[in-house]
Design an enzyme around this catalytic site. Structure first.
Site, PDB file in Angstrom:
ATOM      1  NE  ARG A 148      -3.441   0.070   2.997  1.00 43.40           N
ATOM      2  CZ  ARG A 148      -4.507   0.487   3.421  1.00 43.40           C
ATOM      3  NH1 ARG A 148      -5.383  -0.209   2.681  1.00 43.40           N
ATOM      4  NH2 ARG A 148      -4.609   1.523   3.978  1.00 43.40           N
ATOM      5  NE  ARG A 162      -3.516  15.024  -7.359  1.00 47.00           N
ATOM      6  CZ  ARG A 162      -4.384  14.324  -8.257  1.00 47.00           C
ATOM      7  NH1 ARG A 162      -3.921  14.189  -9.526  1.00 47.00           N
ATOM      8  NH2 ARG A 162      -5.555  14.200  -7.949  1.00 47.00           N
ATOM      9  CG  HIS A 191      -1.089  15.618 -12.744  1.00 46.03           C
ATOM     10  ND1 HIS A 191      -1.691  15.072 -11.942  1.00 46.03           N
ATOM     11  CD2 HIS A 191      -1.276  15.002 -13.657  1.00 46.03           C
ATOM     12  CE1 HIS A 191      -2.532  14.052 -12.277  1.00 46.03           C
ATOM     13  NE2 HIS A 191      -2.134  13.922 -13.640  1.00 46.03           N
ATOM     14  CB  SER A 197       9.260  -1.864   8.924  1.00 43.69           C
ATOM     15  OG  SER A 197       9.648  -1.947   7.691  1.00 43.69           O
ATOM     16  CB  SER A 207      -4.835   1.177   7.892  1.00 44.81           C
ATOM     17  OG  SER A 207      -5.121   0.086   7.376  1.00 44.81           O
ATOM     18  CD  GLU A 229      -0.573   0.954   4.858  1.00 42.01           C
ATOM     19  OE1 GLU A 229       0.119   0.144   4.860  1.00 42.01           O
ATOM     20  OE2 GLU A 229      -1.741   0.776   4.700  1.00 42.01           O
ATOM     21  CG  ASP A 270      -2.658  14.313  -1.434  1.00 42.46           C
ATOM     22  OD1 ASP A 270      -1.956  14.021  -2.326  1.00 42.46           O
ATOM     23  OD2 ASP A 270      -3.661  13.704  -1.235  1.00 42.46           O
TER      24      ASP A 270
END
Length: 185
Positions: free
Chosen positions: A46, A57, A60, A88, A149, A152, A160
């Protein structure tokens, strides 16, 4: 608990995580992105998918950026930057990639929960993100989410935020960036 309640809990965890990121470390990475000729991003699982979205991005915005392992990835040279996303900091394939980049005299950055990891020690720039690794070893960070999770998701928001900061520095907006969006779809 209902789905929306879980979602609100996740947002609370992310809010807490984002407040713990060092602005100093983030700024070092931003400077390196700005000063480097080419940017390479690597990650496994992930973390790798999130890295690819970061590369997209950057493309872009007109940055010469690549996802490591793709057939269209350029070669890394001395004034290039490799960014590795690894909770990790010990994923064997990513350790090998970091070692290779160092031999090629590239700059290595890692976004990780473990700054003292093998990749953390190899890296020139370390951005520590809070969160648990997938196996939950060496972390006292509490999360209701499975495996890695939280790390990530925090990494996605961090990447972002770097994009927004770069857009602000370069005077870019979504309309300008859309001019580089894929058009064969």
């Amino acid at each position: 608990m209902k789905t929306t309640q879980y979602a609100f809990e996740i947002v609370q965890e992310l809010t807490q995580s984002l407040q713990l990121i060092s602005e100093n470390e983030a700024e070092k990475l931003m400077e390196s992105i700005t000063e480097s000729n080419k940017i390479f991003v690597a990650g496994a699982g992930r973390s790798g998918f999130i890295g690819k979205s970061f590369v997209m991005r950057m493309m872009h915005m007109g940055i010469d950026a690549y996802a490591v392992g793709e057939t269209v990835t350029a070669n890394l040279k001395e004034d290039d930057l490799l960014i590795i996303g690894s909770g990790s900091g010990e994923t064997k394939t990513l350790v090998s990639i970091a070692e290779k980049a160092k031999k090629l005299r590239g700059t290595v950055a890692v976004v990780t929960t473990a700054p003292e990891s093998t990749i953390g020690k190899l890296a020139d720039i370390v951005v520590q993100l809070p969160g648990a690794t997938k196996d939950r070893t060496e972390s006292n960070y509490k999360t209701i989410q499975p495996m890695g999770s939280l790390f990530e998701q925090t990494m996605m928001l961090f990447y972002d935020a770097l994009i927004l900061q770069f857009m602000n520095k370069k005077g870019l907006d979504s309309q300008t960036m859309y001019g580089k969006h894929a058009n064969l779809e």
